[in-house]
Design an enzyme around this catalytic site. Structure first.
Site, PDB file in Angstrom:
ATOM      1  N   ARG A 291      10.352   4.528  -6.864  1.00 28.48           N
ATOM      2  CA  ARG A 291       9.049   4.458  -6.281  1.00 28.48           C
ATOM      3  C   ARG A 291       8.522   2.846  -6.717  1.00 28.48           C
ATOM      4  O   ARG A 291       9.600   2.285  -7.388  1.00 28.48           O
ATOM      5  CB  ARG A 291       8.139   5.203  -7.144  1.00 28.48           C
ATOM      6  CG  ARG A 291       8.328   5.441  -8.560  1.00 28.48           C
ATOM      7  CD  ARG A 291       7.069   5.462  -9.602  1.00 28.48           C
ATOM      8  NE  ARG A 291       6.236   4.465  -9.273  1.00 28.48           N
ATOM      9  CZ  ARG A 291       6.380   3.227  -9.853  1.00 28.48           C
ATOM     10  NH1 ARG A 291       7.390   2.938 -10.468  1.00 28.48           N
ATOM     11  NH2 ARG A 291       5.395   2.252  -9.677  1.00 28.48           N
ATOM     12  N   GLY A 292       7.736   2.551  -6.338  1.00 33.97           N
ATOM     13  CA  GLY A 292       7.309   0.923  -6.338  1.00 33.97           C
ATOM     14  C   GLY A 292       7.560   0.278  -5.177  1.00 33.97           C
ATOM     15  O   GLY A 292       8.714   0.465  -4.772  1.00 33.97           O
ATOM     16  N   ALA A 293       6.751  -0.473  -4.588  1.00 31.89           N
ATOM     17  CA  ALA A 293       6.910  -0.970  -2.898  1.00 31.89           C
ATOM     18  C   ALA A 293       8.156  -1.496  -2.887  1.00 31.89           C
ATOM     19  O   ALA A 293       9.024  -1.110  -2.027  1.00 31.89           O
ATOM     20  CB  ALA A 293       5.753  -1.866  -2.711  1.00 31.89           C
TER      21      ALA A 293
ATOM     22  N   ARG B  56       7.308   7.808   3.369  1.00 36.86           N
ATOM     23  CA  ARG B  56       6.081   7.409   2.482  1.00 36.86           C
ATOM     24  C   ARG B  56       5.328   6.235   3.526  1.00 36.86           C
ATOM     25  O   ARG B  56       5.970   5.390   4.150  1.00 36.86           O
ATOM     26  CB  ARG B  56       6.130   6.750   1.131  1.00 36.86           C
ATOM     27  CG  ARG B  56       6.699   7.841   0.228  1.00 36.86           C
ATOM     28  CD  ARG B  56       6.602   7.241  -1.383  1.00 36.86           C
ATOM     29  NE  ARG B  56       5.104   7.296  -1.661  1.00 36.86           N
ATOM     30  CZ  ARG B  56       4.846   6.949  -2.883  1.00 36.86           C
ATOM     31  NH1 ARG B  56       5.801   6.139  -3.553  1.00 36.86           N
ATOM     32  NH2 ARG B  56       3.621   7.083  -3.490  1.00 36.86           N
TER      33      ARG B  56
ATOM     34  N   GLN C 295       2.252   6.836 -13.956  1.00 41.72           N
ATOM     35  CA  GLN C 295       3.153   5.904 -13.854  1.00 41.72           C
ATOM     36  C   GLN C 295       2.916   4.920 -14.908  1.00 41.72           C
ATOM     37  O   GLN C 295       3.733   4.279 -15.551  1.00 41.72           O
ATOM     38  CB  GLN C 295       2.961   5.260 -12.522  1.00 41.72           C
ATOM     39  CG  GLN C 295       3.676   5.930 -11.358  1.00 41.72           C
ATOM     40  CD  GLN C 295       2.421   6.821 -10.751  1.00 41.72           C
ATOM     41  OE1 GLN C 295       1.595   7.233 -11.267  1.00 41.72           O
ATOM     42  NE2 GLN C 295       2.750   6.983  -9.367  1.00 41.72           N
TER      43      GLN C 295
ATOM     44  N   ASP D   6       0.860  -2.458  -2.808  1.00 42.18           N
ATOM     45  CA  ASP D   6       1.537  -1.686  -2.004  1.00 42.18           C
ATOM     46  C   ASP D   6       1.750  -2.171  -0.585  1.00 42.18           C
ATOM     47  O   ASP D   6       2.571  -2.266   0.332  1.00 42.18           O
ATOM     48  CB  ASP D   6       1.568  -0.261  -1.688  1.00 42.18           C
ATOM     49  CG  ASP D   6       2.098   0.492  -2.937  1.00 42.18           C
ATOM     50  OD1 ASP D   6       1.436   0.431  -4.055  1.00 42.18           O
ATOM     51  OD2 ASP D   6       3.233   0.998  -2.895  1.00 42.18           O
TER      52      ASP D   6
ATOM     53  N   ASN E 135      -3.146  -0.486  -3.310  1.00 45.03           N
ATOM     54  CA  ASN E 135      -2.549  -0.300  -4.309  1.00 45.03           C
ATOM     55  C   ASN E 135      -2.743   1.239  -5.169  1.00 45.03           C
ATOM     56  O   ASN E 135      -3.749   1.907  -4.624  1.00 45.03           O
ATOM     57  CB  ASN E 135      -2.828  -1.401  -5.831  1.00 45.03           C
ATOM     58  CG  ASN E 135      -1.379  -1.227  -6.877  1.00 45.03           C
ATOM     59  OD1 ASN E 135      -0.490  -0.972  -6.425  1.00 45.03           O
ATOM     60  ND2 ASN E 135      -2.066  -1.214  -7.870  1.00 45.03           N
ATOM     61  N   LYS E 136      -2.086   1.413  -6.380  1.00 47.52           N
ATOM     62  CA  LYS E 136      -2.262   2.976  -6.732  1.00 47.52           C
ATOM     63  C   LYS E 136      -3.609   3.314  -6.956  1.00 47.52           C
ATOM     64  O   LYS E 136      -4.557   2.617  -7.298  1.00 47.52           O
ATOM     65  CB  LYS E 136      -1.452   2.896  -7.931  1.00 47.52           C
ATOM     66  CG  LYS E 136      -1.518   4.115  -9.097  1.00 47.52           C
ATOM     67  CD  LYS E 136      -1.191   5.325  -8.118  1.00 47.52           C
ATOM     68  CE  LYS E 136       0.219   5.332  -7.591  1.00 47.52           C
ATOM     69  NZ  LYS E 136       0.443   6.203  -6.459  1.00 47.52           N
TER      70      LYS E 136
HETATM   71  C1  LIG Z   1       5.859  -3.803  -7.741  1.00 45.38           C
HETATM   72  S1  LIG Z   1       5.522  -2.070  -7.542  1.00 45.38           S
HETATM   73  C2  LIG Z   1       3.799  -2.267  -6.759  1.00 45.38           C
HETATM   74  C3  LIG Z   1       3.087  -1.030  -6.321  1.00 45.38           C
HETATM   75  O1  LIG Z   1       4.032  -0.363  -5.546  1.00 45.38           O
HETATM   76  C4  LIG Z   1       2.775  -0.152  -7.604  1.00 45.38           C
HETATM   77  O2  LIG Z   1       1.691  -0.789  -8.003  1.00 45.38           O
HETATM   78  C5  LIG Z   1       2.146   1.366  -6.960  1.00 45.38           C
HETATM   79  O3  LIG Z   1       1.161   1.324  -6.810  1.00 45.38           O
HETATM   80  C6  LIG Z   1       3.418   2.297  -6.843  1.00 45.38           C
HETATM   81  O4  LIG Z   1       2.833   3.492  -6.501  1.00 45.38           O
HETATM   82  P1  LIG Z   1       3.906   4.774  -6.701  1.00 45.38           P
HETATM   83  O5  LIG Z   1       3.046   5.969  -5.962  1.00 45.38           O
HETATM   84  O6  LIG Z   1       4.207   5.035  -7.790  1.00 45.38           O
HETATM   85  O7  LIG Z   1       5.214   4.312  -5.652  1.00 45.38           O
END
Ligand SMILES: CSC[C@@H](O)[C@@H](O)C(=O)COP(=O)(O)O
Length: 349
Positions: A49-51, A92, A199, A240, A250-251
């Site tokens: 996970r994480g973009a 996703r 997270q 994201d 973002n999250k």
């Molecule tokens: C460098 S990671 C940036 C984003 O992807 C991060 O802040 C985020 O919101 C991730 O969400 P996730 O659902 O855990 O994939």
């Protein structure tokens, strides 16, 4: 930067090794993946996970998925390739890095048309390696650029996890924190736990502690008080997707943090590689927001915490409007406002 980082996604030509982020912080375990369905599942289930890390995993996943593609002619190969790419694209919807990486693989496949398909397959593995390596370099530059906004002795607040394991290395929002530590600066961090999947607690607090960085965990609802008491001097988050007008997805919970930062006159920074900027998405309203299973809220981590059958709304992301963002930090520098005009210039050579 000193090498304290776990590479969360790596490929040895045969197998994809993915750090299972759902098991952290208790267990540090790498999944060994050999087929595209398991890559899809790892992305969907947030094992990776994480973009940026999603983009890297998708590029390698596609390289794995085309192992058995027909080699008779390019057209037959490309049809197979496209089908696998379209499949991974359904894992996703919000992080644009997924689609960005698949597009890069697509462009490389097309550019190599004319070569034997067996060599194209190898070149696509190389392309995935390049995507990974570039992200590492990009995160390092983001760290340098973002650090220019911080001073020794500051405390910053972050939400979710935009650290090393969410990228090839170093992270985006956390990259300046690691760099500060290396340069002997004292930067402390408040980490929002980040409901519902934690997270911030499971990943950010763990990562920063591993690196010996002073981190204090709070629940999301404590951020207001922490700001009111003057305990943080800046907020920095990853993202994201950045829309063409500078709105940022973002999250879930990030928008609330941005509003709080505004109310307390605290700068709100977003760290984003160019691979997360999507000029084809006009504004935040056009960003597809993933909705996830109700159980993540009603029975997160296996324990029931809500009445059976309750209605649930579980968006995984929210959109922070550009007017709440003090600066967007990319590998190319720091942009302060005027995003609609500035963002396209980032893509000029
Ligand atoms: C460098 S990671 C940036 C984003 O992807 C991060 O802040 C985020 O919101 C991730 O969400 P996730 O659902 O855990 O994939």
């Amino acid at each position: 930067m000193e090498d304290i980082f776990l590479q969360s996604v790596k490929f040895d030509g045969e197998k994809l090794y993915v750090l299972d982020q759902t098991k952290l912080p208790q267990v540090t375990e790498f999944l060994e993946i050999t087929d595209i369905e398991d890559v899809w599942d790892a992305i969907k289930q947030l094992k990776v996970r994480g973009a940026p890390a999603i983009g890297i995993a998708a590029a390698y996943g596609l390289a794995l998925g085309i192992k058995d593609a027909p080699e008779s002619d390019f057209e037959a190969f490309y049809e197979y390739f496209k089908e696998k790419a379209d499949y991974l694209a359904t894992s996703r919807p919000t992080a644009v890095n997924l689609f960005w990486a698949l597009k890069r693989m697509d462009a490389r496949a097309k550019a190599e048309n004319g070569k034997p398909v067996s060599s194209i397959k190898k070149l696509l593995i190389e392309e995935a390696h390049t995507i990974r390596q570039e992200d590492e370099n990009v995160c390092s530059s983001i760290g340098e650029n973002a650090l220019s906004l911080f001073q020794d002795g500051m405390t910053v607040l972050t939400h979710c996890n935009a650290g090393g394991i969410a990228t090839a290395k170093y992270g985006t929002a956390l990259a300046p924190i690691y760099l500060a530590k290396e340069r002997g600066m004292d930067i402390k961090v408040f980490a929002d736990e980040t409901r519902p999947l934690l997270q911030g607690a499971r990943l950010t607090a763990w990562e920063l502690m591993q690196a010996g960085i002073d981190v204090t965990l709070i629940t999301d609802s404590m951020a207001a008080m922490v700001m009111q008491q003057g305990k943080v001097q800046a907020v920095i988050v990853g993202c994201d997707r950045v829309a063409a007008n500078g709105d940022v997805a973002n999250k879930i919970g990030t928008y609330g943090v941005a509003l709080l930062a505004k109310a307390h006159n605290i700068p709100f920074y977003v760290a984003a590689p160019l691979s997360t900027i999507d000029l084809e998405t006009r504004t935040g309203e056009d960003i597809p927001i993933e909705e996830r299973a109700a159980e993540e809220i009603t029975a997160g981590f296996g324990k029931s915490t809500a009445p059976e059958g309750v209605k649930v709304f579980n968006p995984a992301f929210d959109v922070t409007p550009h007017h709440l963002i003090t600066a967007i930090i990319t590998e190319k520098g720091v942009m302060r406002g005027n995003y609609s005009e500035e963002l396209p210039h980032l893509f000029e050579n």
